[in-house]
Design a protein around this motif. Structure first.
Motif, PDB file in Angstrom:
ATOM      1  N   UNK A   1       0.834  -1.210   0.000  1.00  8.02           N
ATOM      2  CA  UNK A   1       0.000   0.000   0.000  1.00  8.02           C
ATOM      3  C   UNK A   1       0.870   1.262   0.000  1.00  8.02           C
ATOM      4  N   UNK A   2       1.969   1.231   0.773  1.00  7.56           N
ATOM      5  CA  UNK A   2       2.878   2.393   0.770  1.00  7.56           C
ATOM      6  C   UNK A   2       3.502   2.597  -0.612  1.00  7.56           C
ATOM      7  N   UNK A   3       3.965   1.492  -1.210  1.00  8.87           N
ATOM      8  CA  UNK A   3       4.542   1.621  -2.545  1.00  8.87           C
ATOM      9  C   UNK A   3       3.527   2.147  -3.551  1.00  8.87           C
ATOM     10  N   UNK A   4       2.279   1.700  -3.412  1.00  4.85           N
ATOM     11  CA  UNK A   4       1.259   2.175  -4.347  1.00  4.85           C
ATOM     12  C   UNK A   4       0.964   3.658  -4.150  1.00  4.85           C
ATOM     13  N   UNK A   5       0.920   4.092  -2.887  1.00  4.37           N
ATOM     14  CA  UNK A   5       0.704   5.532  -2.643  1.00  4.37           C
ATOM     15  C   UNK A   5       1.869   6.351  -3.195  1.00  4.37           C
ATOM     16  N   UNK A   6       3.084   5.829  -3.016  1.00  2.00           N
ATOM     17  CA  UNK A   6       4.243   6.541  -3.572  1.00  2.00           C
ATOM     18  C   UNK A   6       4.172   6.580  -5.094  1.00  2.00           C
ATOM     19  N   UNK A   7       3.730   5.493  -5.692  1.00  2.00           N
ATOM     20  CA  UNK A   7       3.592   5.466  -7.158  1.00  2.00           C
ATOM     21  C   UNK A   7       2.505   6.425  -7.626  1.00  2.00           C
ATOM     22  N   UNK A   8       1.390   6.475  -6.885  1.00  2.00           N
ATOM     23  CA  UNK A   8       0.318   7.408  -7.246  1.00  2.00           C
ATOM     24  C   UNK A   8       0.790   8.856  -7.149  1.00  2.00           C
ATOM     25  N   UNK A   9       1.698   9.103  -6.200  1.00  2.00           N
ATOM     26  CA  UNK A   9       2.221  10.473  -6.083  1.00  2.00           C
ATOM     27  C   UNK A   9       3.087  10.843  -7.283  1.00  2.00           C
ATOM     28  N   UNK A  10       3.727   9.831  -7.898  1.00  2.00           N
ATOM     29  CA  UNK A  10       4.581  10.115  -9.067  1.00  2.00           C
ATOM     30  C   UNK A  10       3.806  10.197 -10.372  1.00  2.00           C
TER      31      UNK A  10
ATOM     32  N   UNK B   1       2.182   4.127 -17.528  1.00  2.00           N
ATOM     33  CA  UNK B   1       2.484   3.799 -16.119  1.00  2.00           C
ATOM     34  C   UNK B   1       1.341   2.994 -15.488  1.00  2.00           C
ATOM     35  N   UNK B   2       0.115   3.378 -15.781  1.00  2.00           N
ATOM     36  CA  UNK B   2      -1.027   2.656 -15.215  1.00  2.00           C
ATOM     37  C   UNK B   2      -1.117   1.245 -15.792  1.00  2.00           C
ATOM     38  N   UNK B   3      -0.841   1.079 -17.092  1.00  2.00           N
ATOM     39  CA  UNK B   3      -0.852  -0.271 -17.671  1.00  2.00           C
ATOM     40  C   UNK B   3       0.222  -1.150 -17.059  1.00  2.00           C
ATOM     41  N   UNK B   4       1.412  -0.574 -16.881  1.00  2.00           N
ATOM     42  CA  UNK B   4       2.494  -1.344 -16.260  1.00  2.00           C
ATOM     43  C   UNK B   4       2.131  -1.752 -14.837  1.00  2.00           C
ATOM     44  N   UNK B   5       1.563  -0.809 -14.065  1.00  2.00           N
ATOM     45  CA  UNK B   5       1.159  -1.136 -12.689  1.00  2.00           C
ATOM     46  C   UNK B   5       0.052  -2.190 -12.676  1.00  2.00           C
ATOM     47  N   UNK B   6      -0.872  -2.107 -13.631  1.00  2.00           N
ATOM     48  CA  UNK B   6      -1.935  -3.099 -13.690  1.00  2.00           C
ATOM     49  C   UNK B   6      -1.381  -4.491 -13.988  1.00  2.00           C
ATOM     50  N   UNK B   7      -0.375  -4.551 -14.905  1.00  2.00           N
ATOM     51  CA  UNK B   7       0.247  -5.849 -15.183  1.00  2.00           C
ATOM     52  C   UNK B   7       0.947  -6.403 -13.953  1.00  2.00           C
ATOM     53  N   UNK B   8       1.649  -5.505 -13.219  1.00  2.00           N
ATOM     54  CA  UNK B   8       2.306  -5.963 -11.990  1.00  2.00           C
ATOM     55  C   UNK B   8       1.286  -6.490 -10.977  1.00  2.00           C
ATOM     56  N   UNK B   9       0.137  -5.789 -10.843  1.00  2.00           N
ATOM     57  CA  UNK B   9      -0.887  -6.237  -9.895  1.00  2.00           C
ATOM     58  C   UNK B   9      -1.466  -7.586 -10.312  1.00  2.00           C
ATOM     59  N   UNK B  10      -1.695  -7.742 -11.623  1.00  2.00           N
ATOM     60  CA  UNK B  10      -2.228  -9.036 -12.068  1.00  2.00           C
ATOM     61  C   UNK B  10      -1.226 -10.162 -11.840  1.00  2.00           C
TER      62      UNK B  10
END
Length: 728
Positions: A244-253, A269-278
């Motif tokens: 959750x902390x990493x995600x908040x930091x990513x959302x800030x960037x 960036x959102x597609x890459x994060x979505x692939x990582x989450x999947x």
């Protein structure tokens, strides 16, 4: 253990104005003056009219939301808008039970008021007596009449009491009219017991909190974790917090949505994060599947072990039962063997079968005789006083002991459960005998004949044995005839003749010995011959019995073969009939399909012709209408010009010409058409009768041909069966 009590000390607040109190209540207070359904449950809650009652019902329905969140399994961990993690649905459960009336209570009050007015106006009317319920002041309603007194001061508490720090609230200046400070009516007191929180508390207490404006504390992200569901935190919860902390930091960037130039970068960036989450979710699913597989393997292993234990128990029990049966059978065989050997030894001691007198001197001189050691099987029991050495037990010799032993026995010993055997069903649902029952019945008839033959053989054996016994008795009588005569005459002899008789007796005994020796030799020869004859007869009877069994088995097998052959022929006949019917049905379906295809082709051609004709007719009609309109315009112009110049005689002449040239020919044409139609109707009816009569005759002819074919097939099958039976 120290007993610490935390008391929230009430803070003396000055009295504020009513407007300020209302503003604070609007600002964020969650305290309501009443509950949602007090107008239904509380007897002291009164509304002024039925309109207010309806409004309160609507407010309660709106306040208590009946929307429920249902998680979606496929997108349970999704944070995307177009893939929501849950869906909303309207709950059908009603918080108000069906036995609670939702009607307004003012109707009853109006009814009572009307009765009071009627009692005032009409003196003869008697007001119904009202029955009041028992208030139960000292019972269940005690809390309504007794309460802790409101003390204007605080009592002194012990020294081990710790006061809680009061919350800092903004100071409000009191109005000028107040002289005394308001004293609160109640105070909240917290207690602590001798027990631990883990023993008595399921969900730890969470204190209230206030969030400053424009701030989102990180601790509030853990508000969803509760005791037993994430708390106390473990490795999985710590990893979740770090993610959750990493995600908040990513959302800030992430670039801002208002910056259109960085939109492509934000999307990447959102597609890459979505692939990582999947990928992370797939890893979690794989871990869960591995854990489930391990659990399943463990359960299967335990089940296999339990099944092996049960099988071993069954095998051990079966083995013990077989061992007990074997030992019992061996003991029985041993007892039979001992008794048979004893009988043979007894017969060997007295081969001639002579009666011997008891030798008392020999019996008393032999310490192994019946005098000193009698046998219990002969009726003598030397240990009559052996009861003195028997151990006497209370549980076996008294009724109370037996009752106590019986009370300790399990239920299945005193109350046996016997299941009645189910009768064997030998008939089908249609009422016919099953195949196995029919075969058993035939075998029973065969065995019945065998039993009759066996009983006849047994009866013949009884007759032969009886005859042999009679012959043996007669031979014994002939052998002992002289002894019988001697016994008859020995008592009648005199003293002087005894010597003569003694000499004759000696001669007779010598002759008897010689004859016995001769008879013994003859009997040995006869026994040897009888043994040879017996062996030959036994071999012959054994061969005959085996041959009889073989013939019976051969007949039974032949009967089974005949039945199977007959059933096969019947099935072949049925199958051939079905094949003929199927072939005929296939031919009919092919003809029907051909006719349908022809009809489809004809309908398509007729449809195309109709379309072409309709288009031609429409175009011709349009052209004709256009030409007719042009001609009509010309004729109208000419007619208008002629009418303007025409006289009365000319108009009558025109009318007569129209009637003569149009109306009279049309009527004559109609009469001619009617005559032609009446003349053709006879021919049409005759054609219909001829066509239908031919079709009916053809249908009847086909039916008769089909019946004749079936009858011929059945006759041929019967002839084949009879020929096969004659050949067999």
């Amino acid at each position: 253990m120290s007993h610490a009590v935390t008391i929230q000390e009430p803070q003396a607040q000055p009295q504020v104005s009513q407007t300020r109190y209302r503003e604070r209540s609007r600002a964020g207070s969650h305290i309501s003056s009443n509950r949602a359904y007090d107008f239904l449950y509380d007897p002291l809650f009164i509304v002024s009219s039925e309109k207010d009652h309806t409004q309160a019902n609507i407010q309660a329905t709106l306040i208590r939301s009946r929307l429920r969140k249902v998680p979606r399994f496929k997108t349970m961990f999704s944070n995307l808008i177009h893939y929501p993690r849950y869906s909303l649905y309207w709950s059908k459960s009603d918080p108000v039970p069906p036995f609670i009336s939702r009607e307004w209570k003012g109707h009853e009050e109006k009814h009572r008021q009307a009765l009071r007015q009627l009692a005032i106006t009409d003196t003869s009317f008697q007001m119904p007596r009202e029955v009041y319920e028992d208030p139960e002041v000292t019972g269940k309603n005690r809390y309504k009449y007794f309460e802790r007194p409101f003390l204007p001061f605080f009592q002194q508490m012990p020294f081990n009491v710790v006061y809680a720090i009061s919350k800092a609230e903004p100071y409000t200046f009191p109005p000028t009219s107040t002289k005394h400070l308001s004293i609160p009516s109640k105070s909240t007191v917290g207690t602590q017991t001798d027990y631990r929180d883990a023993d008595v508390q399921t969900d730890p207490y969470s204190p209230e909190y206030v969030v400053c404006q424009d701030s989102i504390p990180e601790l509030l992200t853990l508000a969803t974790l509760t005791w037993g569901r994430g708390l106390p935190a473990g490795q999985a919860e710590v990893e979740m917090i770090e993610r959750a902390r990493e995600k908040r930091a990513w959302e800030a960037t992430l670039p801002a949505l208002s910056d259109t130039s960085q939109f492509e970068k934000r999307r990447k960036m959102m597609n890459e994060m979505e692939r990582k989450e999947w990928a992370f979710r797939e890893q979690e699913i794989e871990k869960l599947q591995e854990i489930r597989l391990e659990v399943l393997k463990e359960l299967l292993r335990k089940r296999e072990e339990n099944q092996n234990e049960v099988n071993m128990k069954h095998l051990n029990a079966r083995w013990s039962k077989l061992q007990e049966a074997k030992e019992a059978k061996m003991a029985k065989i041993q007892r039979t063997h001992v008794s048979t050997i004893r009988k043979l030894v007894g017969k060997g001691k007295n081969i001639e079968g002579k009666l011997e007198r008891r030798n008392i001197i020999k019996d008393y001189s032999d310490y192994a005789s019946q005098v000193y050691g009698p046998l219990s099987r002969l009726g003598c029991f030397p240990d009559n006083n052996s009861e003195d050495f028997v151990v006497k037990n209370y549980y076996l010799n008294t009724y109370e002991g037996l009752v106590e032993l019986e009370s300790r026995l399990p239920d299945f010993v005193t109350q046996p459960r016997i299941r009645a055997p189910k009768p064997k069903v030998i008939t089908t649902k249609a009422g016919f005998l099953k195949r196995a029952a029919r075969l058993d019945y035939e075998l029973a008839e065969v065995h019945k004949e065998e039993e009759e033959i066996e009983m006849a053989v047994i009866y013949l054996q009884k007759l032969l044995r009886g005859r042999v016994v009679q012959n043996m008795m007669f031979e014994g009588k002939e052998k002992r005839l002289e002894l019988i005569q001697e016994l008859r005459t020995c008592h009648a002899l005199q003293e002087d003749e005894k010597l003569v008789k003694k000499a004759e007796k000696q001669v007779t005994l010598a002759l008897q010995r010689q004859r016995n020796l001769h008879e013994h030799k003859v009997s040995l020869v006869e026994n040897h011959l009888a043994g040879l004859e017996g062996r030959a007869l036994a071999d012959m009877f054994d061969f005959l019995s085996k041959e009889l069994v073989r013939l019976q088995e051969e007949r039974r097998i032949h009967a089974f073969v005949m039945l199977a052959e007959r059933q096969r022929r019947v099935r072949e006949a049925e199958e051939s009939g079905r094949r003929q019917v199927e072939k005929q049905r296939l031919r009919e379906e092919d003809e029907i399909f051909k006719e349908v295809v022809k009809v489809h082709h004809s309908t398509i051609s007729s449809y195309l012709e109709d379309i072409i004709l309709n288009t031609e007719a429409n175009t011709a009609e349009e052209q004709a209408r256009a030409e007719i309109e042009k001609m009509a315009e010309k004729i109208n112009d000419i007619a208008y010009e002629m009418e303007s110049r025409r006289t009365y005689l000319q108009s009558e002449e025109i009318v007569a010409e129209l009637v003569y040239s149009f109306l009279i020919p049309e009527v004559q044409k109609y009469f001619v058409k009617e005559k032609v139609r009446n003349a053709q109707r006879k021919h049409i009816l005759a054609a219909h009768q001829i066509i239908h009569s031919c079709t009916e005759s053809m249908v009847q002819k086909r039916l008769t041909e089909g019946q004749q074919d079936e009858a011929s097939n059945a006759a041929m099958l019967l002839e084949k069966e009879t020929q096969n039976e004659n050949n067999s």
